[in-house]
Design an enzyme around this catalytic site. Sequence first.
Site, mmCIF file in Angstrom:
data_model
loop_
_atom_site.group_PDB
_atom_site.id
_atom_site.type_symbol
_atom_site.label_atom_id
_atom_site.label_comp_id
_atom_site.label_asym_id
_atom_site.label_seq_id
_atom_site.Cartn_x
_atom_site.Cartn_y
_atom_site.Cartn_z
ATOM 1 N N HIS A 41 -4.162 1.295 3.298
ATOM 2 C CA HIS A 41 -3.007 1.357 3.152
ATOM 3 C C HIS A 41 -2.495 0.679 1.915
ATOM 4 O O HIS A 41 -3.077 -0.517 1.568
ATOM 5 C CB HIS A 41 -1.967 0.913 4.598
ATOM 6 C CG HIS A 41 -2.470 1.020 5.951
ATOM 7 N ND1 HIS A 41 -2.035 2.125 6.527
ATOM 8 C CD2 HIS A 41 -3.768 0.896 6.699
ATOM 9 C CE1 HIS A 41 -2.838 2.438 7.745
ATOM 10 N NE2 HIS A 41 -3.669 1.600 7.548
ATOM 11 N N TYR A 42 -1.325 0.773 1.486
ATOM 12 C CA TYR A 42 -0.450 -0.035 0.644
ATOM 13 C C TYR A 42 0.675 -0.610 1.453
ATOM 14 O O TYR A 42 1.226 0.111 2.404
ATOM 15 C CB TYR A 42 -0.243 0.198 -0.720
ATOM 16 C CG TYR A 42 0.833 1.647 -0.754
ATOM 17 C CD1 TYR A 42 1.931 1.914 -0.127
ATOM 18 C CD2 TYR A 42 0.409 2.771 -1.606
ATOM 19 C CE1 TYR A 42 2.830 2.852 -0.267
ATOM 20 C CE2 TYR A 42 1.097 3.859 -1.701
ATOM 21 C CZ TYR A 42 2.275 3.805 -0.924
ATOM 22 O OH TYR A 42 2.945 5.121 -1.161
ATOM 23 N N THR A 43 1.351 -1.586 1.299
ATOM 24 C CA THR A 43 2.299 -2.342 1.885
ATOM 25 C C THR A 43 3.719 -1.976 1.444
ATOM 26 O O THR A 43 4.866 -1.963 2.134
ATOM 27 C CB THR A 43 2.187 -3.649 1.956
ATOM 28 O OG1 THR A 43 2.491 -4.354 0.433
ATOM 29 C CG2 THR A 43 0.939 -4.531 2.337
ATOM 30 N N GLU A 104 -4.450 -3.253 4.785
ATOM 31 C CA GLU A 104 -3.234 -3.212 3.632
ATOM 32 C C GLU A 104 -3.438 -4.013 2.505
ATOM 33 O O GLU A 104 -4.059 -5.040 2.525
ATOM 34 C CB GLU A 104 -2.130 -3.855 4.636
ATOM 35 C CG GLU A 104 -1.642 -3.091 5.709
ATOM 36 C CD GLU A 104 -0.407 -2.053 5.636
ATOM 37 O OE1 GLU A 104 -0.309 -2.007 4.316
ATOM 38 O OE2 GLU A 104 -0.044 -1.459 6.552
#
Length: 259
Positions: A41-43, A104
């Site tokens: 994921h990215y945050t 993340e």
Amino acid sequence: MRILCLALLLCLLAGCASGPRIDSRYTAIGQNSRVQYIVLHYTSTNLSNSLRLLTEEEVSSHYLIGDTPAIIYRLVDENRRAWHAGESQWQGRTWLNASTIGIELVNRGYSDGPNGRQWQPFAPAQIEALVELLKDIMQRHQLAPGSILAHSDVAPQRKVDPGPLFPWKRLADAGLLPWPDAHAVAQQQAEFSQSLPTVAWFQQQLQRQGYLVPEHGELDEATRNVLAAFQMKYRPARYDGEPDAETAALLLVLGRPTR
């Protein structure tokens, strides 16, 4: 008498502390890790907000990797479930929080402006830290190459992270991800340029990859979203959700059995 009472008290305390007596001399060979996949994921925000959101809110992740510096934070023990994938599916498995490790990456994702959507690139040191972490996790859990997924892979109708600038090829070069042979893709693309497969064929091939995709043979929004998720991973230069010859070639080459 006092010694006897003390001995009885110690026995009672030992029993309460240790719980049931368990014989651990035998180990079954029919077992493997509960972890089946790793989801990236990215945050969508900076480090301080990322740490706050992932530790003080309902959402969580096993690991967070900063951008500068690329520090790896462990937020949830791998033996416990983190709440990072949400409603999700891959290869028929649903609600993947129970069977995945979530990672993340601190990255703002994208912003929409007058010049269109602008994506933030990932810091090279951050990706190198990720590669080392992935190698360690995959070795410990005995995961096969290809067990690393995008959030957009497992939830293509609602998620786009880690986005088109995430360097999947870097992971493939590290032996963590199968990658389609460019020569084989070019050959197949030339053939498909003469006759493009049906939408139903694309849906079947995407399903073989692991995606949850409609099977009705119509190019609806749900199918386009899944195509875009696949393209974002293997052809990030254009992820328009259109079933074209290059996408067909990528699907076919990736779907071939490995020797």
